[in-house]
Design an enzyme around this catalytic site. Structure first.
Site, short mmCIF file in Angstrom:
data_model
loop_
_atom_site.label_atom_id
_atom_site.label_comp_id
_atom_site.label_asym_id
_atom_site.label_seq_id
_atom_site.Cartn_x
_atom_site.Cartn_y
_atom_site.Cartn_z
N SER A 285 0.86 -1.18 0.00
CA SER A 285 0.00 0.00 0.00
C SER A 285 0.89 1.23 0.00
O SER A 285 2.05 1.18 0.45
CB SER A 285 -0.88 0.00 1.26
N TYR B 180 -2.64 -0.92 11.04
CA TYR B 180 -2.53 -1.36 9.65
C TYR B 180 -1.31 -0.74 8.98
O TYR B 180 -0.55 -1.43 8.29
CB TYR B 180 -3.80 -0.99 8.90
#
Length: 339
Positions: A138, A151
């Site tokens: 990501s 996360y």
């Protein structure tokens, strides 16, 4: 010859879309997720698209179970060519509202699940000295944002783990390849089933892409592996702008990422989440943001180290300018109207 591909987190979102894309290429697929019923549904979809599939209802936080699934897939499907670590969970929350158990669970699934999958893949690939491990990353592996600290920490950790392992494989003169693909915001069910401690329901920070765009990028990248791929201009902008102006980004995200991750609708008290157990009814490819999700994006391959220093500086300056203009220019226009 069609490859044998293992995908974790294969029951929904990006994992499910990626299974569909490889199935259309005739691949043999090993599908890992926690919900057996959802996996059986994906298996049927894969076989209808021309692929072959085997499933393992496994929590990737369980290293022994992941390794056992690897062995079952090898027996059922043949030698594993590609292993894709995609499974994740998250919690939308300020740090002070989270529990240590929640941090631990996100880390065990999102980070250690990737480690467990990579370790299992290496055990299988080392005797053949070939194979590809793909880490689904990501832009948040380069730039943390508020309300997703666990996360973001996990994605940073995956990048560090992957870089370290890659150097070891180079030292060993191994032909096994490692690749990380950095994603923008994607319209997956995670925003419908992730745990949240926010007052309003979570949403992806725009711009948003459909899972099929990511699946196509993963498929294309697997045909031409590189050290790292970045998907979409927004990912490039986030990474380079944070390199150029990290302090500015701290302040920008301090308010932009709060409103940007919440809808107008209140988070319902009875909302169920998938942190500890799957929610069968929500297993699907798309989330709730189809109206705004894009269907195409740039696929940027290579590595920052290969970019000349002058070009990198120009790119970082440009990305910082673009982001600053998006945020500051509307304010300046409002100020002129008030004068």
């Amino acid at each position: 010859m069609s490859p044998t591909v293992v995908i974790t987190g294969a029951s929904a979102g990006i994992g499910r879309a990626t299974a569909h894309r490889f199935a259309r290429a005739g691949a043999r697929l090993g599908l890992i997720a926690r919900d057996r019923g959802a996996l059986d549904d994906v298996k049927d979809e894969v076989e209808a698209l021309g692929g072959t599939a085997a499933v393992a209802a496994v929590d990737v936080a369980d290293a022994a179970a992941v390794t056992a699934a690897m062995g079952e897939f090898a027996l059922a499907l043949g030698p594993i060519d590609i292993w894709i670590n995609n499974a994740m969970v998250t919690v939308f929350s300020p740090v002070e509202d989270m529990t240590p158990e929640e941090f631990k669970r996100v880390t065990e699934v999102t980070y250690l699940g990737c480690v467990h999958g990579t370790w299992a893949a290496l055990q299988h690939m080392r005797p053949h000295d070939r194979g590809l491990v793909i880490q689904v990353g990501s832009a948040l592996a380069y730039r943390g944002i508020p309300l997703q600290s666990a996360y973001c920490g996990a994605k940073f950790a995956i990048r560090g783990f992957t870089d370290a392992l890659r150097s070891e494989l180079i030292h060993q003169k191994s032909r096994i390849k490692l690749m990380m693909i950095q994603l923008p915001a994607v319209n997956t069910p995670q925003f419908d089933w992730a745990r949240t401690h926010m007052p309003r329901a979570p949403r992806p920070v725009p711009p948003v892409l459909q899972p099929e765009v990511i699946a196509e990028a993963i498929y294309k990248a697997s045909l031409k592996p590189k050290r790292e791929y970045w998907i979409a201009r927004s990912t490039l902008e986030v990474i380079f702008a944070n390199m150029a102006l990290p302090g500015f980004f701290d302040r920008l995200l301090s308010y932009k990422a709060y409103t940007g991750q919440m809808t107008r609708w209140p988070a319902r008290s009875w909302r169920r989440d998938n942190l500890e157990a799957p929610i069968h009814a929500l297993h699907r490819t798309h989330g709730s943001f189809d109206r705004e999700a894009g269907r195409e994006a740039l696929l940027i391959g290579g590595e920052v180290a290969r970019v000349g220093s002058g070009l990198a500086t120009m790119a970082m300056a440009y990305c910082a300018f673009v982001l600053a203009r998006r945020v500051l220019l509307p304010r300046s226009r409002r100020a002129r109207r008030l004068k």
